[in-house]
Design a protein around this motif. Structure first.
Motif, PDB file in Angstrom:
ATOM      1  N   SER A 177       0.864  -1.176   0.000  1.00 22.52           N
ATOM      2  CA  SER A 177       0.000   0.000   0.000  1.00 22.52           C
ATOM      3  C   SER A 177       0.900   1.225   0.000  1.00 22.52           C
ATOM      4  N   GLY A 178       0.607   2.180  -0.861  1.00 17.95           N
ATOM      5  CA  GLY A 178       1.430   3.382  -0.957  1.00 17.95           C
ATOM      6  C   GLY A 178       2.875   3.021  -1.222  1.00 17.95           C
ATOM      7  N   LEU A 179       3.768   3.477  -0.343  1.00 18.18           N
ATOM      8  CA  LEU A 179       5.188   3.214  -0.554  1.00 18.18           C
ATOM      9  C   LEU A 179       5.648   1.971   0.183  1.00 18.18           C
ATOM     10  N   LEU A 180       4.731   1.390   0.964  1.00 15.18           N
ATOM     11  CA  LEU A 180       5.116   0.262   1.812  1.00 15.18           C
ATOM     12  C   LEU A 180       4.849  -1.084   1.157  1.00 15.18           C
ATOM     13  N   THR A 181       5.845  -1.971   1.229  1.00 17.69           N
ATOM     14  CA  THR A 181       5.647  -3.345   0.788  1.00 17.69           C
ATOM     15  C   THR A 181       6.224  -4.250   1.857  1.00 17.69           C
ATOM     16  N   TYR A 212       0.549 -13.749   9.125  1.00 14.07           N
ATOM     17  CA  TYR A 212       0.918 -12.773  10.153  1.00 14.07           C
ATOM     18  C   TYR A 212       0.646 -11.387   9.594  1.00 14.07           C
ATOM     19  N   LYS A 213       0.115 -10.517  10.441  1.00 14.43           N
ATOM     20  CA  LYS A 213      -0.210  -9.167   9.968  1.00 14.43           C
ATOM     21  C   LYS A 213       1.079  -8.359   9.786  1.00 14.43           C
ATOM     22  N   PRO A 214       1.226  -7.725   8.632  1.00 23.56           N
ATOM     23  CA  PRO A 214       2.417  -6.886   8.462  1.00 23.56           C
ATOM     24  C   PRO A 214       2.334  -5.704   9.421  1.00 23.56           C
TER      25      PRO A 214
END
Ligand SMILES: *[C@@H]1O[C@H](CO)[C@@H](O)[C@H](O)[C@H]1NC(C)=O
Ligand SMILES: *[C@@H]1O[C@H](CO)[C@@H](O)[C@H](O)[C@H]1NC(C)=O
Ligand SMILES: *[C@@H]1O[C@H](CO)[C@@H](O)[C@H](O)[C@H]1NC(C)=O
Ligand SMILES: *[C@@H]1O[C@H](CO)[C@@H](O)[C@H](O)[C@H]1NC(C)=O
Ligand SMILES: *[C@@H]1O[C@H](CO)[C@@H](O)[C@H](O)[C@H]1NC(C)=O
Length: 455
Positions: A177-181, A212-214
């Motif tokens: 999402s956005g800049l996060l992977t 597992y939730k990031p």
């Protein structure tokens, strides 16, 4: 009749990666009863408990073992249609007779020149002696072959492998999402840690899936699914096995390389693109399952010069669908064919998950046949695979496949589906076992499939 016995392989592996997981399956009570009945039906004879490490000296050794062919009841020469019985006596590496059962044996009667073969049915007498019964479907000289796949002492190890952590394969998802992977691990059941989990349980079928939730992304940011094969483990222990109790006679046999069915279906030969096209004209064929079903699709695509579907090692989660949910979306009818083959990816999971998965598929098949009884539903069973390394063997050799195959057949008994007996079609064939059977076997399988569609 020539006697011959050979040891196919001795597998080695250690148990160091096993850890306990608990399974929270939300199943109904009658489903738990069925599950217990199924588990009982595949119970393997107990081997005397030997604390590891098991000494190779005490395990079954094919080279030391032997078999004799019983004379024809009533005397005279063998006739086509007779049953040939063989008594197998197993011995250990030191030449001592085995006194308990549980060896995993594969048996066939064959003649390479005639490209003829039929699987034998094994009965475990639980005292180190086994019977194998063969139908004699063709005329001529033939050979009996008994293969020790795993000695009985290996079974407890294989049971532990298939009973606990999905072994040898790790599953992951990418979240973006956005800049996060971010990548996290996923499975049907994850060991609890500090890290919260995302619950992707399918609301319709109840199939479990968790990641597992990031840390800084939401569970909705999951974009794909992929798996990574772990590195081979160290080797230490070894063995193998198998038994059959109430297996009805063979499903068919090869003669001159062509498979004939013994279960009442005449297998026709579809040797040209036009013969195949004519059979499939106006038909809609839905194929679901693993790469062993994809092989059928590829065979037909090649024969009919069609397009291959794309495949990727990373799969977008939006295109991951449960077979049961897909079936619920099919109208069905006399021009609809459904092909299902799910087994290969389940050998590394605890068997309960396989039972659970087949339960949801079965419910969907029953619903489909209720709304459109003319729909042809074709089930591809598991097949033998070559396990050249301990790593591949522990990833799920033939024993876990056999266990799942028995469950599949039991669960679908009495439902109006058509089986392609890939197990026997690979046992009986002279070509080397392969998780993806070679083309001559696929050709025979497609002939069976098309014979079901166009009898
Ligand atoms: C296996 O048998 C061999 C030969 O008799 C012997 O030397 C060896 O110590 C035995 N191994 C074990 C673990 O008992
Ligand atoms: C093993 O069991 C079978 C079947 O009950 C019997 O025929 C055979 O004699 C037994 N063999 C030995 C060695 O006890
Ligand atoms: C296979 O069958 C052919 C023809 O009957 C025969 O000549 C040959 O000896 C057989 N081979 C074996 C290994 O039995
Ligand atoms: C996961 O979600 C399903 C469906 O909403 C629910 O029934 C189940 O209890 C959840 N499991 C866990 C461990 O949270
Ligand atoms: C998540 O965000 C926190 C706070 O901004 C940061 O310290 C942490 O490194 C981030 N974690 C990851 C895996 O990006």
């Amino acid at each position: 009749i020539i006697e011959g016995i050979h040891l196919e392989s001795v597998k080695s592996f250690s148990l160091e990666r096993i850890f306990e997981v608990s399974h929270h399956l939300s199943v109904l009570e009658f489903e738990i009863d069925e599950e217990n009945t199924l588990l009982d039906s595949i119970a393997w004879p107990n081997t005397p408990s030997v604390p590891p490490p098991v000494s190779l000296n005490d395990t079954s050794n094919a080279a030391r073992s032997n078999f004799v062919i019983l004379p024809r009841p009533g005397g005279g020469s063998w006739l086509v249609g007779d049953q040939l019985e063989v008594i197998i006596k197993m011995f250990d590496f030191k030449g001592r007779p085995k006194t308990h059962g549980g060896d995993f044996l594969l048996t066939r009667l064959h003649n390479r020149t005639l490209e003829a073969g039929v699987a034998g049915q094994v009965v475990d007498h639980l005292n180190g002696t086994y019977s194998a019964v063969f139908l004699l479907p063709w005329e001529g000289k033939s050979q009996v072959e008994i293969t020790l796949v795993h000695p009985s002492e290996a079974i407890p190890f294989l049971q532990r492998f298939a009973g606990e952590k999905p072994n040898g394969v790790d599953f992951y998802s990418t979240f973006h999402s956005g800049l996060l992977t971010q990548k996290t691990m996923c499975s049907v059941c994850l060991p609890p840690t500090q890290q919260p989990q995302c619950n992707y349980t399918d609301l319709n079928t109840g199939e479990l899936w968790f990641c597992y939730k990031p840390q800084n992304l939401s569970c909705d940011a999951r974009i794909n699914h992929f798996s990574i094969y772990q590195k081979p483990l160290n080797s230490k222990e070894d063995i193998l096995f198998k038994n059959n109790k109430d297996i009805p006679g063979p499903a068919g046999y090869y003669y001159k390389g062509l498979w004939s069915s013994l279960s009442g279906t005449t297998v026709k030969r579809f040797n040209s693109a036009s013969a195949i096209s004519q059979c499939l004209k106006n038909k809609v064929v839905h194929m679901y399952g693993d790469s062993t079903v994809r092989q059928w699709l590829e065979f037909l695509s090649r024969e009919l010069s069609g397009n291959f579907p794309a495949r990727t090692s990373h799969t977008f989660n939006l295109i991951l669908h449960y077979v049961a949910n897909e079936l619920d979306g099919i109208t069905g009818g006399k021009n609809t064919v459904v092909v299902i083959g799910v087994w290969a990816h389940f050998t590394t999971f605890p068997i309960k998950y396989y039972i659970r998965r087949i339960m949801s598929i079965r419910k969907a098949v029953v619903r489909l046949l209720a709304r459109a009884p003319d729909t042809r539903v074709i089930i591809r069973t598991a097949n033998l695979k070559h396990s050249p390394t301990p790593f591949l063997a522990q990833l799920g050799g033939d024993w876990p496949s056999l266990q799942r195959d028995k469950i599949l057949r039991t669960m679908l008994k009495g439902i109006d589906v058509y089986f392609v007996d890939a197990w026997e079609m690979t046992v009986a064939h002279y070509l080397k076992h392969d998780i993806h059977p070679p083309r001559p076997i696929i050709k025979n399988m497609i002939d069976v499939v098309l014979s079901y569609i166009c009898p």
